[in-house]
Design a protein around this motif. Structure first.
Motif, PDB file in Angstrom:
ATOM      1  N   PRO A  10      68.748 -61.774  66.186  1.00 41.12           N
ATOM      2  CA  PRO A  10      70.145 -62.018  66.591  1.00 41.12           C
ATOM      3  C   PRO A  10      70.476 -61.470  67.979  1.00 41.12           C
ATOM      4  O   PRO A  10      71.448 -61.907  68.599  1.00 41.12           O
ATOM      5  CB  PRO A  10      70.957 -61.287  65.516  1.00 41.12           C
ATOM      6  CG  PRO A  10      70.065 -61.227  64.328  1.00 41.12           C
ATOM      7  CD  PRO A  10      68.683 -61.094  64.891  1.00 41.12           C
ATOM      8  N   TRP A  11      69.669 -60.531  68.463  1.00 40.41           N
ATOM      9  CA  TRP A  11      69.916 -59.953  69.799  1.00 40.41           C
ATOM     10  C   TRP A  11      68.886 -60.447  70.820  1.00 40.41           C
ATOM     11  O   TRP A  11      68.717 -59.841  71.882  1.00 40.41           O
ATOM     12  CB  TRP A  11      69.896 -58.413  69.705  1.00 40.41           C
ATOM     13  CG  TRP A  11      70.949 -57.895  68.774  1.00 40.41           C
ATOM     14  CD1 TRP A  11      72.271 -57.696  69.063  1.00 40.41           C
ATOM     15  CD2 TRP A  11      70.785 -57.536  67.399  1.00 40.41           C
ATOM     16  NE1 TRP A  11      72.934 -57.245  67.941  1.00 40.41           N
ATOM     17  CE2 TRP A  11      72.048 -57.123  66.913  1.00 40.41           C
ATOM     18  CE3 TRP A  11      69.695 -57.518  66.525  1.00 40.41           C
ATOM     19  CZ2 TRP A  11      72.250 -56.713  65.589  1.00 40.41           C
ATOM     20  CZ3 TRP A  11      69.898 -57.116  65.215  1.00 40.41           C
ATOM     21  CH2 TRP A  11      71.153 -56.716  64.763  1.00 40.41           C
TER      22      TRP A  11
ATOM     23  N   GLN B  64      71.395 -57.615  74.921  1.00 36.84           N
ATOM     24  CA  GLN B  64      71.122 -58.811  74.113  1.00 36.84           C
ATOM     25  C   GLN B  64      69.819 -59.509  74.512  1.00 36.84           C
ATOM     26  O   GLN B  64      69.724 -60.745  74.477  1.00 36.84           O
ATOM     27  CB  GLN B  64      72.279 -59.808  74.216  1.00 36.84           C
ATOM     28  CG  GLN B  64      73.622 -59.244  73.785  1.00 36.84           C
ATOM     29  CD  GLN B  64      73.912 -59.470  72.311  1.00 36.84           C
ATOM     30  OE1 GLN B  64      73.830 -60.587  71.818  1.00 36.84           O
ATOM     31  NE2 GLN B  64      74.217 -58.414  71.612  1.00 36.84           N
TER      32      GLN B  64
ATOM     33  N   LYS C 279      67.359 -50.526  69.802  1.00 40.24           N
ATOM     34  CA  LYS C 279      68.720 -49.995  69.981  1.00 40.24           C
ATOM     35  C   LYS C 279      69.123 -49.992  71.460  1.00 40.24           C
ATOM     36  O   LYS C 279      70.286 -50.199  71.778  1.00 40.24           O
ATOM     37  CB  LYS C 279      68.811 -48.568  69.424  1.00 40.24           C
ATOM     38  CG  LYS C 279      68.797 -48.492  67.911  1.00 40.24           C
ATOM     39  CD  LYS C 279      68.921 -47.031  67.497  1.00 40.24           C
ATOM     40  CE  LYS C 279      68.922 -46.861  65.991  1.00 40.24           C
ATOM     41  NZ  LYS C 279      69.048 -45.443  65.623  1.00 40.24           N
TER      42      LYS C 279
ATOM     43  N   VAL D  85      63.259 -39.831  69.558  1.00 34.20           N
ATOM     44  CA  VAL D  85      64.693 -40.037  69.806  1.00 34.20           C
ATOM     45  C   VAL D  85      65.106 -39.356  71.116  1.00 34.20           C
ATOM     46  O   VAL D  85      65.862 -39.920  71.910  1.00 34.20           O
ATOM     47  CB  VAL D  85      65.533 -39.523  68.610  1.00 34.20           C
ATOM     48  CG1 VAL D  85      67.011 -39.486  68.945  1.00 34.20           C
ATOM     49  CG2 VAL D  85      65.297 -40.415  67.384  1.00 34.20           C
TER      50      VAL D  85
ATOM     51  N   GLU E 254      64.531 -59.526  62.036  1.00 34.64           N
ATOM     52  CA  GLU E 254      65.702 -58.651  62.063  1.00 34.64           C
ATOM     53  C   GLU E 254      66.293 -58.509  63.472  1.00 34.64           C
ATOM     54  O   GLU E 254      67.493 -58.327  63.620  1.00 34.64           O
ATOM     55  CB  GLU E 254      65.346 -57.268  61.501  1.00 34.64           C
ATOM     56  CG  GLU E 254      65.062 -57.289  60.007  1.00 34.64           C
ATOM     57  CD  GLU E 254      65.088 -55.901  59.379  1.00 34.64           C
ATOM     58  OE1 GLU E 254      65.318 -54.913  60.088  1.00 34.64           O
ATOM     59  OE2 GLU E 254      64.870 -55.823  58.150  1.00 34.64           O
TER      60      GLU E 254
ATOM     61  N   ALA F 190      66.726 -41.026  74.462  1.00 35.12           N
ATOM     62  CA  ALA F 190      67.996 -40.532  75.008  1.00 35.12           C
ATOM     63  C   ALA F 190      67.835 -40.317  76.513  1.00 35.12           C
ATOM     64  O   ALA F 190      68.731 -40.646  77.302  1.00 35.12           O
ATOM     65  CB  ALA F 190      68.392 -39.226  74.319  1.00 35.12           C
TER      66      ALA F 190
ATOM     67  N   VAL G  61      69.789 -53.794  72.481  1.00 37.86           N
ATOM     68  CA  VAL G  61      70.949 -54.488  71.895  1.00 37.86           C
ATOM     69  C   VAL G  61      72.081 -54.714  72.901  1.00 37.86           C
ATOM     70  O   VAL G  61      72.603 -55.835  72.990  1.00 37.86           O
ATOM     71  CB  VAL G  61      71.455 -53.733  70.632  1.00 37.86           C
ATOM     72  CG1 VAL G  61      72.883 -54.114  70.276  1.00 37.86           C
ATOM     73  CG2 VAL G  61      70.532 -54.017  69.451  1.00 37.86           C
ATOM     74  N   PRO G  62      72.489 -53.708  73.699  1.00 31.02           N
ATOM     75  CA  PRO G  62      73.630 -53.945  74.596  1.00 31.02           C
ATOM     76  C   PRO G  62      73.396 -55.092  75.575  1.00 31.02           C
ATOM     77  O   PRO G  62      74.347 -55.787  75.950  1.00 31.02           O
ATOM     78  CB  PRO G  62      73.778 -52.617  75.347  1.00 31.02           C
ATOM     79  CG  PRO G  62      73.153 -51.598  74.477  1.00 31.02           C
ATOM     80  CD  PRO G  62      72.042 -52.305  73.761  1.00 31.02           C
TER      81      PRO G  62
ATOM     82  N   ARG H  87      67.677 -43.702  78.247  1.00 30.61           N
ATOM     83  CA  ARG H  87      69.020 -44.271  78.324  1.00 30.61           C
ATOM     84  C   ARG H  87      69.802 -43.644  79.480  1.00 30.61           C
ATOM     85  O   ARG H  87      70.427 -44.332  80.278  1.00 30.61           O
ATOM     86  CB  ARG H  87      69.765 -44.059  77.005  1.00 30.61           C
ATOM     87  CG  ARG H  87      71.206 -44.585  77.046  1.00 30.61           C
ATOM     88  CD  ARG H  87      72.006 -44.208  75.817  1.00 30.61           C
ATOM     89  NE  ARG H  87      71.494 -44.852  74.617  1.00 30.61           N
ATOM     90  CZ  ARG H  87      70.905 -44.226  73.613  1.00 30.61           C
ATOM     91  NH1 ARG H  87      70.763 -42.912  73.648  1.00 30.61           N
ATOM     92  NH2 ARG H  87      70.484 -44.873  72.560  1.00 30.61           N
ATOM     93  N   LYS H  88      69.714 -42.322  79.559  1.00 33.72           N
ATOM     94  CA  LYS H  88      70.463 -41.587  80.573  1.00 33.72           C
ATOM     95  C   LYS H  88      69.927 -41.904  81.973  1.00 33.72           C
ATOM     96  O   LYS H  88      70.678 -42.128  82.897  1.00 33.72           O
ATOM     97  CB  LYS H  88      70.342 -40.095  80.283  1.00 33.72           C
ATOM     98  CG  LYS H  88      71.311 -39.235  81.059  1.00 33.72           C
ATOM     99  CD  LYS H  88      71.463 -37.865  80.450  1.00 33.72           C
ATOM    100  CE  LYS H  88      70.139 -37.135  80.318  1.00 33.72           C
ATOM    101  NZ  LYS H  88      70.262 -35.779  79.805  1.00 33.72           N
TER     102      LYS H  88
END
Lengths: 98, 237
Positions: free
Chosen positions: B168-169, B126, B120, B64, B165, B68, B123-124, B71-72
């Protein structure tokens, strides 16, 4: 925090072109009767909120931990309960670090 | 560490210190990707478009934290290649529980955690590509590889269900099942056992790194948007 959740819900609804008769408030349901997002929308919301909170606080946060799963009343019931829950998690994280 | 411009595609490769992971990391860094790699030890190589994280993929907190930072630092993740894996050759009756647990932790739990956090981040935008690693040891039911093959059978199940699962993205999830390749993973296998294994393959030879990148290229291609939940074995298995 409520503002952040409202913005996230709004962005997800915009993706689906879903229009609400009333605005999004703390009482807007996220699960059960009258929910404004479907199951995929709820997953998207949870991931989006995690991402936004991480950006905001510079700390990773997981909304789906054992605590959330074990609560008799889901913290994902409404926009307001979700905002409260996120706030609690942030406080717990701060406390743990201090 | 370098930070790529926002337009540059970002890929994560696990187990990137050596072997297939190091090859794939260098391969894609040479082809315009920014590659973040990870392993339990420091990388043995470098590239201007490569950053290394040192962690155990079975350690949820560490995984995790790595995401992080991704992402940053980059704000996006386009692909994740779940290559990290460990193996042991032993009869079931001679395999300690701790060894089995360690194999499942790295191969199965590691794949689950990396795929979950990668999705995760995808997802933003897509869209995204996740490539997992299985093995021909699973469909061939190789004696002596029970824990390794079983951990990879679970990876195949994860691959198929995550494909559904995450669809959808527009996140695809596929797996490659390579034949044995000359890496540390098989270096401890006695020569006669390896010869017997190779004999069971329609294509009776070791695999190559290039054959692996051929398949990952296929899964990563924009045209493969509807290729998901697939397990592609090499060597004719």
């Amino acid at each position: 925090m409520l503002e952040l959740i409202v913005k996230s819900v709004q962005d997800i609804l915009n993706l689906t072109d879903k229009k609400l008769a009333e605005g999004i408030t703390a009482d807007t349901p996220l699960v059960g009767a009258g929910r404004v997002v479907d199951s995929i929308g709820l997953v998207t919301l949870i991931v989006d909120v995690e991402n936004r909170v991480a950006e905001h606080t510079n700390r990773p946060i997981s909304l789906m931990d054992d605590r959330a799963m074990s609560q008799t009343r889901s913290p994902f019931r409404t926009v307001g309960t979700l905002a409260e829950y996120v706030q609690e998690l942030i406080h717990a994280d701060l406390k743990e670090r201090s | 560490m370098n930070s790529p411009p926002n337009q540059q595609r970002v890929m994560l490769v696990t187990g990137s210190r050596k072997g297939i992971g190091a090859y794939l990391s260098q391969y894609y860094a040479d082809r315009g990707w920014h590659v973040a790699g990870c392993s339990r030890s420091p990388a043995e190589w470098g590239h201007p478009d490569y950053n290394h994280y040192q962690l155990d993929v079975g350690d949820e907190t560490a995984v995790v934290a790595m995401f992080a930072d991704i992402r940053k630092r980059y704000g996006r993740l386009d692909a994740a290649i779940n290559n990290a894996g460990i193996a042991t050759m032993n009869h079931v009756m001679l395999t300690p529980g701790a060894t089995a647990e360690r194999i499942f932790r790295t191969n199965t739990l590691g794949t689950f955690l990396i795929a979950r956090e990668a999705a995760k981040l995808m997802v933003p935008r897509q869209t995204g590509r996740i490539v997992n690693f299985s093995t021909v040891a699973h469909p061939l039911n190789l004696e002596g590889e029970a824990t390794y093959a079983a951990s990879k059978a679970a990876v195949e199940s994860l691959t198929r269900i995550m494909a559904r699962e995450f669809s959808p993205w527009n996140i695809t999830v596929n797996a490659i099942g390579p034949t044995p390749i000359d890496t540390d993973l098989i270096r401890g296998v006695p020569a006669d056992k390896m010869a017997r294994l190779i004999e069971r393959l329609p294509n009776k030879r070791l695999g190559t790194f290039e054959e692996v990148s051929h398949v990952t290229n296929f899964f990563l291609a924009p045209e493969s948007n509807c290729i998901t939940g697939q397990i592609l074995y090499l060597g004719g298995v």
